[in-house]
Design a protein around this motif. Structure first.
Motif, mmCIF file in Angstrom:
data_model
loop_
_atom_site.group_PDB
_atom_site.id
_atom_site.type_symbol
_atom_site.label_atom_id
_atom_site.label_comp_id
_atom_site.label_asym_id
_atom_site.label_seq_id
_atom_site.Cartn_x
_atom_site.Cartn_y
_atom_site.Cartn_z
ATOM 1 N N ILE A 1 0.867 -1.175 0.000
ATOM 2 C CA ILE A 1 0.000 0.000 0.000
ATOM 3 C C ILE A 1 0.903 1.224 0.000
ATOM 4 O O ILE A 1 1.800 1.340 0.832
ATOM 5 N N ALA A 2 0.675 2.109 -0.971
ATOM 6 C CA ALA A 2 1.515 3.309 -1.127
ATOM 7 C C ALA A 2 2.987 2.927 -1.209
ATOM 8 O O ALA A 2 3.859 3.629 -0.684
ATOM 9 N N GLY A 3 3.286 1.797 -1.860
ATOM 10 C CA GLY A 3 4.659 1.371 -2.085
ATOM 11 C C GLY A 3 5.317 0.645 -0.933
ATOM 12 O O GLY A 3 6.474 0.234 -1.046
ATOM 13 N N LYS A 4 4.621 0.450 0.178
ATOM 14 C CA LYS A 4 5.215 -0.192 1.350
ATOM 15 C C LYS A 4 4.609 -1.578 1.568
ATOM 16 O O LYS A 4 3.403 -1.770 1.430
ATOM 17 N N GLU A 5 5.481 -2.531 1.897
ATOM 18 C CA GLU A 5 5.024 -3.891 2.178
ATOM 19 C C GLU A 5 4.083 -3.894 3.377
ATOM 20 O O GLU A 5 4.323 -3.215 4.379
ATOM 21 N N THR A 6 3.008 -4.656 3.267
ATOM 22 C CA THR A 6 2.060 -4.755 4.370
ATOM 23 C C THR A 6 1.315 -6.080 4.255
ATOM 24 O O THR A 6 1.552 -6.862 3.333
ATOM 25 N N THR A 7 0.424 -6.352 5.171
ATOM 26 C CA THR A 7 -0.427 -7.528 5.136
ATOM 27 C C THR A 7 -1.869 -7.080 5.297
ATOM 28 O O THR A 7 -2.204 -6.344 6.231
ATOM 29 N N LEU A 8 -2.714 -7.498 4.360
ATOM 30 C CA LEU A 8 -4.138 -7.230 4.485
ATOM 31 C C LEU A 8 -4.726 -8.283 5.418
ATOM 32 O O LEU A 8 -4.673 -9.473 5.122
ATOM 33 N N THR A 9 -5.246 -7.862 6.527
ATOM 34 C CA THR A 9 -5.753 -8.785 7.538
ATOM 35 C C THR A 9 -7.245 -9.004 7.356
ATOM 36 O O THR A 9 -7.942 -8.207 6.706
ATOM 37 N N PRO A 10 -7.783 -10.106 7.928
ATOM 38 C CA PRO A 10 -9.221 -10.375 7.810
ATOM 39 C C PRO A 10 -10.065 -9.185 8.259
ATOM 40 O O PRO A 10 -9.771 -8.537 9.266
ATOM 41 N N GLY A 11 -11.080 -8.894 7.457
ATOM 42 C CA GLY A 11 -11.948 -7.760 7.720
ATOM 43 C C GLY A 11 -11.601 -6.524 6.920
ATOM 44 O O GLY A 11 -12.419 -5.601 6.813
ATOM 45 N N THR A 12 -10.389 -6.486 6.330
ATOM 46 C CA THR A 12 -9.992 -5.342 5.501
ATOM 47 C C THR A 12 -10.836 -5.298 4.222
ATOM 48 O O THR A 12 -11.048 -6.319 3.566
ATOM 49 N N VAL A 13 -11.327 -4.122 3.875
ATOM 50 C CA VAL A 13 -12.117 -3.941 2.652
ATOM 51 C C VAL A 13 -11.293 -3.144 1.642
ATOM 52 O O VAL A 13 -10.753 -2.084 1.976
ATOM 53 N N ILE A 14 -11.180 -3.665 0.438
ATOM 54 C CA ILE A 14 -10.460 -2.976 -0.633
ATOM 55 C C ILE A 14 -11.380 -2.823 -1.836
ATOM 56 O O ILE A 14 -12.361 -3.554 -1.985
ATOM 57 N N HIS A 15 -11.031 -1.862 -2.717
ATOM 58 C CA HIS A 15 -11.840 -1.592 -3.900
ATOM 59 C C HIS A 15 -11.005 -1.858 -5.156
ATOM 60 O O HIS A 15 -9.989 -1.197 -5.369
ATOM 61 N N PRO A 16 -11.395 -2.853 -5.972
ATOM 62 C CA PRO A 16 -10.640 -3.172 -7.191
ATOM 63 C C PRO A 16 -10.472 -1.954 -8.082
ATOM 64 O O PRO A 16 -11.406 -1.186 -8.291
ATOM 65 N N TYR A 17 -9.263 -1.791 -8.617
ATOM 66 C CA TYR A 17 -8.895 -0.603 -9.385
ATOM 67 C C TYR A 17 -8.449 -0.968 -10.802
ATOM 68 O O TYR A 17 -8.760 -0.283 -11.760
ATOM 69 N N GLY A 18 -7.667 -2.057 -10.921
ATOM 70 C CA GLY A 18 -7.170 -2.454 -12.228
ATOM 71 C C GLY A 18 -6.302 -3.689 -12.109
ATOM 72 O O GLY A 18 -6.060 -4.199 -11.011
ATOM 73 N N GLN A 19 -5.816 -4.181 -13.259
ATOM 74 C CA GLN A 19 -4.954 -5.354 -13.243
ATOM 75 C C GLN A 19 -4.115 -5.404 -14.503
ATOM 76 O O GLN A 19 -4.481 -4.869 -15.547
ATOM 77 N N ASP A 20 -2.945 -6.039 -14.381
ATOM 78 C CA ASP A 20 -2.196 -6.426 -15.557
ATOM 79 C C ASP A 20 -2.094 -7.952 -15.528
ATOM 80 O O ASP A 20 -2.945 -8.620 -14.952
ATOM 81 N N GLU A 21 -1.062 -8.515 -16.136
ATOM 82 C CA GLU A 21 -0.997 -9.964 -16.259
ATOM 83 C C GLU A 21 -0.800 -10.677 -14.932
ATOM 84 O O GLU A 21 -1.178 -11.842 -14.786
ATOM 85 N N ASP A 22 -0.186 -10.024 -13.950
ATOM 86 C CA ASP A 22 0.061 -10.717 -12.686
ATOM 87 C C ASP A 22 -0.090 -9.843 -11.451
ATOM 88 O O ASP A 22 0.196 -10.281 -10.337
ATOM 89 N N THR A 23 -0.531 -8.608 -11.622
ATOM 90 C CA THR A 23 -0.682 -7.703 -10.488
ATOM 91 C C THR A 23 -2.102 -7.163 -10.448
ATOM 92 O O THR A 23 -2.642 -6.730 -11.473
ATOM 93 N N PHE A 24 -2.690 -7.195 -9.262
ATOM 94 C CA PHE A 24 -4.039 -6.694 -9.054
ATOM 95 C C PHE A 24 -3.950 -5.415 -8.232
ATOM 96 O O PHE A 24 -3.356 -5.405 -7.153
ATOM 97 N N PHE A 25 -4.496 -4.324 -8.747
ATOM 98 C CA PHE A 25 -4.424 -3.032 -8.088
ATOM 99 C C PHE A 25 -5.742 -2.740 -7.381
ATOM 100 O O PHE A 25 -6.817 -3.058 -7.894
ATOM 101 N N PHE A 26 -5.643 -2.126 -6.226
ATOM 102 C CA PHE A 26 -6.855 -1.769 -5.503
ATOM 103 C C PHE A 26 -6.686 -0.397 -4.868
ATOM 104 O O PHE A 26 -5.587 0.164 -4.798
ATOM 105 N N GLU A 27 -7.795 0.131 -4.386
ATOM 106 C CA GLU A 27 -7.817 1.436 -3.738
ATOM 107 C C GLU A 27 -8.359 1.264 -2.326
ATOM 108 O O GLU A 27 -9.317 0.512 -2.105
ATOM 109 N N THR A 28 -7.744 1.928 -1.377
ATOM 110 C CA THR A 28 -8.249 1.894 -0.012
ATOM 111 C C THR A 28 -9.333 2.962 0.152
ATOM 112 O O THR A 28 -9.516 3.820 -0.716
ATOM 113 N N ASP A 29 -10.060 2.902 1.258
ATOM 114 C CA ASP A 29 -11.126 3.869 1.490
ATOM 115 C C ASP A 29 -10.613 5.307 1.547
ATOM 116 O O ASP A 29 -11.342 6.248 1.233
ATOM 117 N N ASP A 30 -9.349 5.473 1.940
ATOM 118 C CA ASP A 30 -8.798 6.830 2.028
ATOM 119 C C ASP A 30 -8.029 7.233 0.770
ATOM 120 O O ASP A 30 -7.263 8.185 0.770
#
Length: 286
Positions: free
Chosen positions: A216-245
């Motif tokens: 997220i914002a270029g920094k390694e992190t872990t999305l934990t259970p309960g986290t909500v993300i919004h799909p933004y785009g994709q290429d062949e092997d990367t899925f992009f999303f947007e956070t609520d903020d």
């Protein structure tokens, strides 16, 4: 002309946001430059120099159009409530385009320099369809190119065509890319499909149910259970999303083996596991 694509009326918003995501122009969305940089870093830098301005003239189905002293007609014959047959007639020659599609949603004569083209989109359903490019050569039409994408109006610039198709990986989305007409072909520098959910108040969301490594914002992190993300785009092997903020995130996905295909029949996974192991509900359709 019939219009069976229910999402088409909202594409003015989608197009504006698409241009923001891939070109970095400003809008009233609260998206940081860091967010845009992360998406743009997956794109290929273009060396293309725009050519001379084109004259773009709409072609009305079943009405005559002219290229110099030659006449043509886009014949659209309605077969039933759900299909049409599409034939191009030019200089007394017939060219079969589609035996059965829902409708022709865009059709234009393009004249640029000494070249002339016929551009048209045959639409099937949702974001499925095919866009064709025919070139006028020595008084005849030659099939120059075709892509399995649909075109979204308006058509004002042959170097900036908003095209989309249905993509499936971590769900089903309408993915957009920007194409141009170059050397008689449809060309894009975009590697990322940008989803039409951006900026939509009813945009899709995914709820995490298992720890998922991400950035997220270029920094390694872990999305934990309960986290909500919004799909933004994709290429062949990367899925992009947007956070609520409004921050951009991404994680890797992959095609997995037949023995790991989930009960829904989809062959996309994360770390060798079905995507359904990581999210509460993945919105596939079709």
């Amino acid at each position: 002309m019939r219009n069976r694509f229910v999402a088409k009326g909202s594409m003015t918003v989608f197009l504006a946001v698409l241009l923001l995501a891939v070109s970095g122009c400003t809008s009233n969305r609260n998206v940081s430059s860091e967010t845009l940089t992360q998406v743009e870093s997956t794109e290929t830098e273009s060396q293309y120099v725009p050519q001379e301005k084109a004259i773009i003239t709409p072609i009305e189905p079943n009405e005559e159009f002219r290229v110099s002293d030659l006449s043509g007609m886009l014949k659209v014959k309605e077969e039933d409530d759900y299909s049409v047959t599409v034939i191009l007639e030019f200089n007394y020659q017939l060219y079969g385009v589609e035996k059965s599609c829902w409708d022709v949603t865009s059709s234009y004569l393009i004249e640029r320099g000494d070249a002339a083209y016929i551009f048209l989109t045959c639409h099937y359903e949702n974001a499925y369809g095919r866009t064709y490019l025919y070139k006028v050569v020595d008084g005849q039409l030659e099939a120059a190119d075709a892509v399995n994408m649909i075109f979204f109006e308006p058509f004002t610039n042959v170097d900036q065509l908003n095209m989309a198709t249905t993509v499936n990986s971590i769900g089903t989305y309408e993915g957009h890319k920007t194409y141009r007409i170059e050397n008689d072909k449809f060309v894009t520098d975009d590697e990322v499909y940008i989803f039409n959910t951006i900026g939509d108040e009813s945009k899709s969301s995914l709820t995490v149910i298992k720890d998922l490594p991400a950035k997220i914002a270029g920094k390694e992190t872990t999305l934990t259970p309960g986290t909500v993300i919004h799909p933004y785009g994709q290429d062949e092997d990367t899925f992009f999303f947007e956070t609520d903020d409004g921050r951009m995130g991404q994680f890797q996905y992959e095609h997995i083996g037949q023995d790991k295909i989930d009960s829904y029949g989809y062959e996309y996974g994360i770390g060798g596991h079905s995507v359904n192991d990581y999210f509460e509900m993945v919105p596939y359709s079709g």
